[in-house]
Design an enzyme around this catalytic site. Sequence first.
Site, short mmCIF file in Angstrom:
data_model
loop_
_atom_site.label_atom_id
_atom_site.label_comp_id
_atom_site.label_asym_id
_atom_site.label_seq_id
_atom_site.Cartn_x
_atom_site.Cartn_y
_atom_site.Cartn_z
N SER A 189 43.79 -13.72 19.36
CA SER A 189 45.01 -13.67 18.53
C SER A 189 44.46 -13.25 17.21
O SER A 189 45.14 -12.57 16.50
CB SER A 189 45.77 -14.71 18.56
OG SER A 189 45.15 -15.89 18.24
N ASP A 235 38.56 -5.97 23.77
CA ASP A 235 39.58 -5.78 24.69
C ASP A 235 40.43 -6.89 24.94
O ASP A 235 41.32 -6.97 25.49
CB ASP A 235 38.89 -5.12 25.76
CG ASP A 235 37.80 -6.04 26.49
OD1 ASP A 235 37.64 -7.07 26.01
OD2 ASP A 235 37.53 -5.80 27.66
N GLU A 236 39.95 -8.16 24.37
CA GLU A 236 40.85 -9.32 24.38
C GLU A 236 42.19 -9.41 23.92
O GLU A 236 42.86 -10.25 24.25
CB GLU A 236 39.81 -10.38 24.12
CG GLU A 236 38.57 -10.72 25.07
CD GLU A 236 37.70 -11.97 24.78
OE1 GLU A 236 38.55 -13.02 24.70
OE2 GLU A 236 36.61 -11.62 24.83
N TYR A 254 40.87 -17.07 19.56
CA TYR A 254 39.92 -15.97 19.33
C TYR A 254 40.75 -14.64 19.16
O TYR A 254 40.73 -13.69 18.35
CB TYR A 254 38.51 -15.77 20.15
CG TYR A 254 38.07 -14.68 20.01
CD1 TYR A 254 37.43 -13.97 19.04
CD2 TYR A 254 37.81 -13.68 21.25
CE1 TYR A 254 36.86 -12.89 18.66
CE2 TYR A 254 37.23 -12.49 21.18
CZ TYR A 254 36.72 -12.20 19.95
OH TYR A 254 36.00 -10.78 19.85
N THR A 267 25.90 -17.43 9.31
CA THR A 267 26.09 -18.67 9.92
C THR A 267 25.14 -18.98 11.17
O THR A 267 24.23 -18.38 11.41
CB THR A 267 27.54 -18.63 10.46
OG1 THR A 267 27.72 -17.70 11.26
CG2 THR A 267 28.48 -18.39 9.12
N ARG A 299 34.44 -9.05 34.53
CA ARG A 299 34.49 -8.45 32.96
C ARG A 299 33.98 -7.05 33.20
O ARG A 299 33.03 -6.81 34.13
CB ARG A 299 33.51 -9.21 32.25
CG ARG A 299 33.90 -10.69 32.12
CD ARG A 299 35.08 -10.72 31.03
NE ARG A 299 35.57 -12.03 30.63
CZ ARG A 299 36.72 -12.52 31.31
NH1 ARG A 299 37.38 -11.82 32.25
NH2 ARG A 299 37.17 -13.69 31.01
#
Length: 331
Positions: free
Chosen positions: A149, A121-122, A147, A36, A211
């Site tokens: 989730s 880590d999100e 994203y 992509t 971050r």
Amino acid sequence: MRLLVTGGAGFIGANFVHLALREARTSSITVLDALTYAGSRESLAPVADRIRLVQGDITDAALVGDLVAESDAVVHFAAETHVDNALADPEPFLHSNVVGTYTILEAVRRHNVRLHHVSTDEVYGDLELDNPARFNETTPYNPSSPYSSTKAAADLLVRAWVRSYGVRATISNCSNNYGPYQHVEKFIPRQITNVLTGRRPKLYGAGANVRDWIHVDDHNSAVWRILTDGTIGRTYLIGAECERNNLTVMRTILKLMGRDPDDFDHVTDRAGHDLRYAIDPSTLQDELGWAPKHTDFEAGLTDTIDWYRANESWWRPLKDTVEAKYQERGQ
């Protein structure tokens, strides 16, 4: 080891392939990538004669099954990752990140192949700016974006397949990466290429968001260590203990590029922008003996800037389209 790398033409995956070949860590590598906008044959061009690149969808069960059957291990990078894109259209994230991971899990279950699942880590949500706590392996999941989730859902699928079916899998959750071959939609390469193309750098909001930065080669060396030495069923957090707020990173980039450190625009902040990510990597360090090598952030940024200067032909065709999308959003 015969290795299948999903998403191996993307930023982190391509760097993983380069690292594995550079250090002679595997006998053969097959890359499965949908190619992509975020995946590029050019990212693998320097090693094209040493790998097999298969263009295909991670949810194609027949294709995935055939490739897994030929492999001794799978490293699963394939994912949609850009938060802004997920906010605009979450469907591709559900397709790739959730259904794609399910497809991989079923294939490795059927063929009894070792799996390492690469995550973020999100999935843990965010931390307050004044909170000294850091994410660790026991931190509850609390994803806050479409994203994160979908990545949390993928992680939980892996855990369930380990427990229910005995799949031989490990998981890693990593902090923010930087380095060569990163798409110019991402924060650090966007600012570097803005300067190189005569555009003004752009900072979301006040830039207070923090971050925990890690060089992509350090991330990938940790992934390899987990793949070879990690305990099945375990989750390992990967970080280099390099917390910086976005304003500081912006000013550092500009300083290293010989620009006024305040010569940038503040733009509309991201909706629901997570405040702070911070990882405690002590389990990985103590149990597997891993440590990052790129511990000088400014030196790592300098190398990254030099790479984008020297590889304009790689990123220039992407730049105008990316900036047009940001302009539509006022960013």
